[in-house]
Motif scaffolding. Structure first.
Motif, PDB file in Angstrom:
ATOM      1  N   SER A 416       0.843  -1.190   0.000  1.00  0.00           N
ATOM      2  CA  SER A 416       0.000   0.000   0.000  1.00  0.00           C
ATOM      3  C   SER A 416       0.878   1.240   0.000  1.00  0.00           C
ATOM      4  O   SER A 416       2.062   1.189   0.360  1.00  0.00           O
ATOM      5  N   LEU A 417       0.298   2.353  -0.397  1.00  0.00           N
ATOM      6  CA  LEU A 417       1.035   3.612  -0.395  1.00  0.00           C
ATOM      7  C   LEU A 417       1.489   4.000   1.015  1.00  0.00           C
ATOM      8  O   LEU A 417       2.653   4.388   1.186  1.00  0.00           O
ATOM      9  N   PRO A 418       0.652   3.914   2.049  1.00  0.00           N
ATOM     10  CA  PRO A 418       1.139   4.266   3.392  1.00  0.00           C
ATOM     11  C   PRO A 418       2.347   3.440   3.825  1.00  0.00           C
ATOM     12  O   PRO A 418       3.276   3.967   4.458  1.00  0.00           O
ATOM     13  N   GLU A 419       2.354   2.143   3.488  1.00  0.00           N
ATOM     14  CA  GLU A 419       3.487   1.300   3.844  1.00  0.00           C
ATOM     15  C   GLU A 419       4.747   1.746   3.099  1.00  0.00           C
ATOM     16  O   GLU A 419       5.841   1.816   3.676  1.00  0.00           O
ATOM     17  N   ALA A 420       4.600   2.075   1.840  1.00  0.00           N
ATOM     18  CA  ALA A 420       5.749   2.537   1.056  1.00  0.00           C
ATOM     19  C   ALA A 420       6.273   3.864   1.577  1.00  0.00           C
ATOM     20  O   ALA A 420       7.491   4.093   1.619  1.00  0.00           O
ATOM     21  N   ILE A 421       5.377   4.744   1.973  1.00  0.00           N
ATOM     22  CA  ILE A 421       5.785   6.037   2.542  1.00  0.00           C
ATOM     23  C   ILE A 421       6.607   5.818   3.806  1.00  0.00           C
ATOM     24  O   ILE A 421       7.663   6.445   4.002  1.00  0.00           O
ATOM     25  N   ALA A 422       6.149   4.926   4.660  1.00  0.00           N
ATOM     26  CA  ALA A 422       6.868   4.654   5.912  1.00  0.00           C
ATOM     27  C   ALA A 422       8.259   4.090   5.634  1.00  0.00           C
ATOM     28  O   ALA A 422       9.242   4.468   6.291  1.00  0.00           O
ATOM     29  N   GLN A 423       8.367   3.199   4.656  1.00  0.00           N
ATOM     30  CA  GLN A 423       9.669   2.614   4.339  1.00  0.00           C
ATOM     31  C   GLN A 423      10.602   3.643   3.704  1.00  0.00           C
ATOM     32  O   GLN A 423      11.804   3.661   3.981  1.00  0.00           O
ATOM     33  N   PHE A 424      10.063   4.510   2.873  1.00  0.00           N
ATOM     34  CA  PHE A 424      10.874   5.567   2.271  1.00  0.00           C
ATOM     35  C   PHE A 424      11.360   6.539   3.344  1.00  0.00           C
ATOM     36  O   PHE A 424      12.527   6.951   3.345  1.00  0.00           O
ATOM     37  N   ALA A 425      10.477   6.892   4.271  1.00  0.00           N
ATOM     38  CA  ALA A 425      10.851   7.819   5.349  1.00  0.00           C
ATOM     39  C   ALA A 425      11.973   7.254   6.199  1.00  0.00           C
ATOM     40  O   ALA A 425      12.831   8.000   6.690  1.00  0.00           O
ATOM     41  N   ALA A 426      11.996   5.936   6.374  1.00  0.00           N
ATOM     42  CA  ALA A 426      12.992   5.297   7.239  1.00  0.00           C
ATOM     43  C   ALA A 426      14.299   4.977   6.515  1.00  0.00           C
ATOM     44  O   ALA A 426      15.251   4.513   7.143  1.00  0.00           O
ATOM     45  N   SER A 427      14.370   5.232   5.206  1.00  0.00           N
ATOM     46  CA  SER A 427      15.547   4.841   4.432  1.00  0.00           C
ATOM     47  C   SER A 427      16.657   5.875   4.544  1.00  0.00           C
ATOM     48  O   SER A 427      16.647   6.893   3.848  1.00  0.00           O
ATOM     49  N   GLU A 428      17.609   5.613   5.408  1.00  0.00           N
ATOM     50  CA  GLU A 428      18.739   6.524   5.558  1.00  0.00           C
ATOM     51  C   GLU A 428      19.641   6.495   4.335  1.00  0.00           C
ATOM     52  O   GLU A 428      20.259   7.503   3.976  1.00  0.00           O
ATOM     53  N   GLY A 429      19.724   5.346   3.657  1.00  0.00           N
ATOM     54  CA  GLY A 429      20.534   5.250   2.455  1.00  0.00           C
ATOM     55  C   GLY A 429      20.029   6.161   1.352  1.00  0.00           C
ATOM     56  O   GLY A 429      20.807   6.845   0.681  1.00  0.00           O
ATOM     57  N   LEU A 430      18.704   6.207   1.168  1.00  0.00           N
ATOM     58  CA  LEU A 430      18.143   7.089   0.156  1.00  0.00           C
ATOM     59  C   LEU A 430      18.200   8.544   0.587  1.00  0.00           C
ATOM     60  O   LEU A 430      18.413   9.438  -0.246  1.00  0.00           O
ATOM     61  N   ARG A 431      18.023   8.794   1.870  1.00  0.00           N
ATOM     62  CA  ARG A 431      18.116  10.175   2.351  1.00  0.00           C
ATOM     63  C   ARG A 431      19.512  10.733   2.068  1.00  0.00           C
ATOM     64  O   ARG A 431      19.672  11.866   1.592  1.00  0.00           O
ATOM     65  N   ALA A 432      20.525   9.915   2.335  1.00  0.00           N
ATOM     66  CA  ALA A 432      21.896  10.357   2.096  1.00  0.00           C
ATOM     67  C   ALA A 432      22.194  10.457   0.609  1.00  0.00           C
ATOM     68  O   ALA A 432      22.824  11.413   0.145  1.00  0.00           O
ATOM     69  N   GLY A 433      21.728   9.468  -0.158  1.00  0.00           N
ATOM     70  CA  GLY A 433      22.039   9.443  -1.582  1.00  0.00           C
ATOM     71  C   GLY A 433      21.315  10.516  -2.372  1.00  0.00           C
ATOM     72  O   GLY A 433      21.886  11.148  -3.261  1.00  0.00           O
ATOM     73  N   LEU A 434      20.038  10.733  -2.061  1.00  0.00           N
ATOM     74  CA  LEU A 434      19.239  11.714  -2.781  1.00  0.00           C
ATOM     75  C   LEU A 434      19.482  13.128  -2.285  1.00  0.00           C
ATOM     76  O   LEU A 434      19.307  14.095  -3.037  1.00  0.00           O
ATOM     77  N   GLY A 435      19.857  13.248  -1.021  1.00  0.00           N
ATOM     78  CA  GLY A 435      19.946  14.549  -0.386  1.00  0.00           C
ATOM     79  C   GLY A 435      18.687  14.798   0.424  1.00  0.00           C
ATOM     80  O   GLY A 435      17.587  14.400   0.033  1.00  0.00           O
ATOM     81  N   ALA A 436      18.837  15.472   1.553  1.00  0.00           N
ATOM     82  CA  ALA A 436      17.716  15.656   2.476  1.00  0.00           C
ATOM     83  C   ALA A 436      16.561  16.416   1.837  1.00  0.00           C
ATOM     84  O   ALA A 436      15.390  16.097   2.063  1.00  0.00           O
ATOM     85  N   GLU A 437      16.864  17.440   1.017  1.00  0.00           N
ATOM     86  CA  GLU A 437      15.796  18.247   0.415  1.00  0.00           C
ATOM     87  C   GLU A 437      14.953  17.415  -0.537  1.00  0.00           C
ATOM     88  O   GLU A 437      13.716  17.468  -0.501  1.00  0.00           O
ATOM     89  N   VAL A 438      15.601  16.642  -1.399  1.00  0.00           N
ATOM     90  CA  VAL A 438      14.875  15.807  -2.355  1.00  0.00           C
ATOM     91  C   VAL A 438      14.106  14.711  -1.631  1.00  0.00           C
ATOM     92  O   VAL A 438      12.934  14.437  -1.943  1.00  0.00           O
ATOM     93  N   HIS A 439      14.747  14.079  -0.650  1.00  0.00           N
ATOM     94  CA  HIS A 439      14.080  13.020   0.109  1.00  0.00           C
ATOM     95  C   HIS A 439      12.818  13.556   0.772  1.00  0.00           C
ATOM     96  O   HIS A 439      11.746  12.932   0.708  1.00  0.00           O
ATOM     97  N   GLN A 440      12.904  14.724   1.398  1.00  0.00           N
ATOM     98  CA  GLN A 440      11.745  15.298   2.073  1.00  0.00           C
ATOM     99  C   GLN A 440      10.652  15.666   1.071  1.00  0.00           C
ATOM    100  O   GLN A 440       9.462  15.465   1.337  1.00  0.00           O
ATOM    101  N   HIS A 441      11.039  16.187  -0.089  1.00  0.00           N
ATOM    102  CA  HIS A 441      10.055  16.554  -1.092  1.00  0.00           C
ATOM    103  C   HIS A 441       9.277  15.328  -1.586  1.00  0.00           C
ATOM    104  O   HIS A 441       8.044  15.361  -1.674  1.00  0.00           O
TER     105      HIS A 441
END
Length: 470
Positions: A416-441
């Motif tokens: 589901s979308l809510p589950e995917a949102i939660a997993q994306f929010a918890a992904s430190e690897g993507l936050r670091a790789g994408l950059g905090a601004e892009v990850h938050q957007h």
């Protein structure tokens, strides 16, 4: 209206279509056409969060005079806000909200993308990137998301090529008639399940042939076509190219398909699952690694192993980038050829990641994205996760075999979308790789999609369940 109607050719057969020059153009060619009086305007186009084509037409002489001046062309920042309906909610000032005064941002033409497309015969197009007024690119704009991750890969000594396999459904009704019918009772372009069925494909040929013809003229090369399994479901595959060029072609292809459909009085949808009792539409994405010159394939090297391992390791967190809408998750059903678990396999279509070929040209197919995916964001997710894997020198995952729909020992994709949102929010690897601004957007975009559904609609399911019984 049916595809065999005598009127189908009328709106498409633009006078002079075959006698004109189409495809990519240089600035000098554009100037020459302007001097010859062949064109008098150009369309500035750019993808929004969903990959939809936003556009503004400007006089050609103005464009030629001002194309290299920052701020000559401006659009509201809110276009990259949140909702596809451009609802500006409180607290979104950083993306053009009311509190910030709904400001403009400069739109900078990418002069390498000028081309004439047949579905707009009198108006060349150019793909543009939004910039901040200080001259820095808007980090969370889709093209910029991909560009930054490709730069990361290049710093690691590799480049990425890609190809997309994009499915859609075709209907006899026009977009206007489909809207009036509340998208119910539509006439599909085939009457039975028909994967690769040449007879079933015949009815769709006037439209499909026109799409292929106009894409080839526009310089968007097609690899092949087949009628897919669903009623009226089509698949036109695009030829591989460098990753940014591939995303641009995908973007133009969807724009073209919808434009040509509108001209022909039919309709096409790229929803991941247009009907719950129908078959989903995918967008399988093939990627391969090459050296920085783009001439030597690296599918048999350690970097490719790390890349695939990184994409697999980041799959749970990145699912939101591959499946961005509520509708995306209707597609992930067992025995549907849409994946349900995170696994890598050799030529195994029940896996989320399918390895194809051997040796230097070995590639990986990501089977998670649906037809509603934003190609820039999805390729950006693969590049970001793959770069993380190369940086960590990860080993190639052990390929699995058999039917993944029967395995209960593998990690599952979000359902589901809510589950995917939660997993994306918890992904430190993507936050670091994408950059905090892009990850938050991207997180904001996903949350707003969920919020819009929860607070702004009454579904047919609710009406059937509660109209009489509540």
């Amino acid at each position: 209206m049916t595809l065999t109607s005598p009127s189908f050719a009328g709106p498409v057969a633009v006078p002079g279509l075959d006698g004109m020059s189409y495809g990519p153009m240089s600035l000098d060619q554009l100037r020459a056409e302007a001097s010859a009086g062949l064109v008098d305007g150009i369309m500035l186009i750019t993808p929004d969060n969903s990959g939809r084509c936003l556009a503004e037409r400007v006089p050609l002489q103005r464009f030629l005079a001002d194309y290299d001046e920052l701020g000559a062309f401006k659009v509201p920042l809110m276009l990259w806000g949140i909702d596809i309906e451009q609802v500006v909610r409180p607290g979104l000032d950083h993306i053009g909200g009311m509190g910030a005064g709904v400001p403009d941002v400069p739109l900078v033409p990418d002069m390498t993308t000028i081309r004439r497309v047949p579905w707009l015969p009198g108006t060349p197009i150019v793909i543009c990137d939004p910039y901040r007024p200080d001259g820095t690119p808007l980090a969370f704009a889709p093209r910029q998301i991909l560009k930054r991750q490709l730069a990361r890969l290049e710093a690691l000594g590799v480049t990425m090529q890609a190809a997309t396999e994009l499915e859609f459904y075709l209907f006899d009704e026009s977009y206007e008639d489909a809207w009036k019918a509340d998208h119910k009772g539509l006439t599909a372009a085939s009457r039975y399940h028909a994967a690769y069925d040449a007879v079933a494909a015949i009815k769709a040929e006037p439209f499909v042939n026109e799409v292929i013809r106009q894409m080839d003229l526009a310089g968007v090369e097609t690899e092949g076509y087949a009628h897919e399994y669903g009623f009226g479901q089509q698949e036109i595959n695009l030829r591989h190219a460098e990753a940014l060029e591939m995303a641009d072609r995908h973007f133009l292809y969807k724009f073209g398909v919808k434009s040509i459909a509108a001209r022909m009085g039919v309709s096409a949808t790229f929803m991941a699952k247009w009907a719950i009792d129908g078959d989903g539409s995918s967008c399988h994405i093939h990627t391969s690694l090459w050296d920085v010159t783009g001439t030597t394939a690296m599918g048999d090297q350690r970097a490719f192993d790390g890349y695939v391992a990184g994409v697999a390791q980041g799959m749970a967190g990145a699912t939101l980038m591959y499946a961005p809408t509520l509708n995306s998750y209707r597609r992930f059903q067992a025995h549907s050829f849409a994946p349900t678990v995170i696994a890598v396999g050799d030529d195994n279509r029940t896996c989320s990641l399918r390895l194809v070929g051997d040796g230097p040209t070995r590639r990986v197919e990501n089977r998670v994205p649906g037809a509603d995916v934003n190609p820039y964001v999805a390729l950006g997710a693969m590049a970001a996760s793959g770069a993380n894997g190369i940086e960590a020198d990860l080993a190639m995952p052990e390929p699995v075999s058999g039917n993944m729909y029967e395995r209960d020992d593998l990690p599952t994709l979000a359902t589901s979308l809510p589950e995917a949102i939660a997993q994306f929010a918890a992904s430190e690897g993507l936050r670091a790789g994408l950059g905090a601004e892009v990850h938050q957007h991207l997180l904001d975009v996903g949350r707003d999609e969920e919020l819009a559904f929860r607070t702004e609609t009454v579904t047919d399911w609710e009406k059937r369940r509660f109209f009489e019984r509540a």
